[in-house]
Motif scaffolding. Sequence first.
Motif, short mmCIF file in Angstrom:
data_model
loop_
_atom_site.label_atom_id
_atom_site.label_comp_id
_atom_site.label_asym_id
_atom_site.label_seq_id
_atom_site.Cartn_x
_atom_site.Cartn_y
_atom_site.Cartn_z
N LEU A 36 4.24 -10.97 -33.38
CA LEU A 36 3.56 -11.55 -34.53
C LEU A 36 4.15 -12.90 -34.91
O LEU A 36 3.44 -13.81 -35.33
N HIS A 37 5.45 -13.05 -34.72
CA HIS A 37 6.11 -14.33 -34.96
C HIS A 37 5.49 -15.42 -34.10
O HIS A 37 5.37 -16.58 -34.54
N SER A 38 5.08 -15.08 -32.89
CA SER A 38 4.52 -16.07 -31.97
C SER A 38 3.05 -16.37 -32.23
O SER A 38 2.50 -17.32 -31.64
N GLN A 39 2.41 -15.59 -33.10
CA GLN A 39 0.98 -15.75 -33.32
C GLN A 39 0.60 -16.24 -34.71
O GLN A 39 -0.46 -16.83 -34.89
N LEU A 40 1.46 -16.02 -35.70
CA LEU A 40 1.12 -16.29 -37.08
C LEU A 40 1.92 -17.45 -37.64
O LEU A 40 2.92 -17.87 -37.06
N THR A 41 1.50 -17.97 -38.78
CA THR A 41 2.10 -19.18 -39.35
C THR A 41 3.42 -18.93 -40.06
O THR A 41 4.10 -19.87 -40.44
N ALA A 60 -6.84 -22.28 -31.79
CA ALA A 60 -6.09 -23.34 -31.10
C ALA A 60 -6.27 -24.69 -31.79
O ALA A 60 -5.43 -25.58 -31.65
N LYS A 61 -7.34 -24.84 -32.58
CA LYS A 61 -7.59 -26.08 -33.30
C LYS A 61 -6.97 -26.07 -34.69
O LYS A 61 -7.21 -26.98 -35.49
N GLY A 62 -6.17 -25.06 -34.99
CA GLY A 62 -5.48 -25.00 -36.28
C GLY A 62 -6.34 -24.51 -37.42
O GLY A 62 -5.93 -24.59 -38.58
N ARG A 63 -7.50 -23.95 -37.12
CA ARG A 63 -8.40 -23.45 -38.16
C ARG A 63 -8.15 -21.97 -38.40
O ARG A 63 -7.99 -21.19 -37.46
N LEU A 64 -8.14 -21.58 -39.66
CA LEU A 64 -7.80 -20.21 -40.02
C LEU A 64 -8.89 -19.22 -39.62
O LEU A 64 -10.04 -19.34 -40.04
N LEU A 65 -8.48 -18.24 -38.85
CA LEU A 65 -9.34 -17.10 -38.53
C LEU A 65 -9.15 -15.98 -39.55
O LEU A 65 -10.05 -15.18 -39.76
N GLN A 217 -0.39 -24.65 -34.01
CA GLN A 217 0.79 -25.16 -34.70
C GLN A 217 0.85 -26.68 -34.74
O GLN A 217 1.24 -27.28 -35.74
N GLU A 218 0.46 -27.34 -33.67
CA GLU A 218 0.53 -28.81 -33.63
C GLU A 218 -0.39 -29.44 -34.67
O GLU A 218 -0.04 -30.41 -35.33
#
Length: 311
Positions: A36-41, A60-65, A217-218
């Motif tokens: 989860l650390h690798s997937q969430l903000t 991948a575009k930084g938009r919240l799902l 993340q970027e």
Amino acid sequence: MTTLPETTLSLPASAALRLTDWGVIRAQGEDAAKFLHSQLTQDFALLGPDQARLAGFCSAKGRLLATLLGWCEGEHDVLLALPAALLPAILKRLSMFVLRAKCKLSDASAEWAIWGEIAQPQDGARWALSREDGEDGEGARIRLPDVASHSRWLRIQPAAAAAPALPTLNAQDWAWLEVQAGLAWVQAATQEQFVPQMLNLELLDGVNFKKGCYPGQEVVARSQYRGTLKRRTFLYELQGAAQAGQEIFHSEDPGQPAGLVALAAVRDDGRSLILAETKIAALESGSLHLGGPDGPRLQPRALPYELKSLE
């Protein structure tokens, strides 16, 4: 134009409401927190037993799902609470990235009952977690962002456990308090519409800018450090029914939307309280309207936290 007076709720000192529109995902296994650390903000690698984490799951575009609330149930179990309407799609998408991680994801909604609770103002930090033992197993009580009049909690208990010994809270009142608290949980109508900062998520401890990479993340980091964000979420009241996903229009630029309703609460008298992502520049003059330039006018209300623009 007449200014709309602010709605004042008449609430009991304490009360609770079963939140049947929420569900729970279980991440189980040795690598659950790491995955989860690798997937969430937010940082789940250092998630303690007396803490919960507000987090976003981005494309991948930084938009919240989705926006989620996570906490440890045991040594190798993490639970994630989120709106039930989003759960199947989020569970499926998260499962795509598990790969070789020692983590199994499942829908645990049937195992848990989720309650929203209010009480008179009390000391305590948001997202703090306390454990509660009962005859049917252990549950958790998580401090939510407060509003001026009440402190709030999310209680998660085994489905077989008795209901909290509190008066029943009116569903409209809970929805109003949710919006008033300034946290716009992502809905089906608003998926992939916002980067986290557009929903003020980092101001509510929902983003950790020091943790490692995660999807999007970027883009999230660029919005934070390069001053590219021109939209924020603001609180408004209006006379008329509103719902998430409706567009907002500005009187001086009626040809294109100036924002989007992120979360809405509607009362029987037809008034709505909304959190709406809005162009920051649109607040400098003119007026904002729901659904079109001739729609109900939005009356600004104060958020319960300081709003920092990133212009």
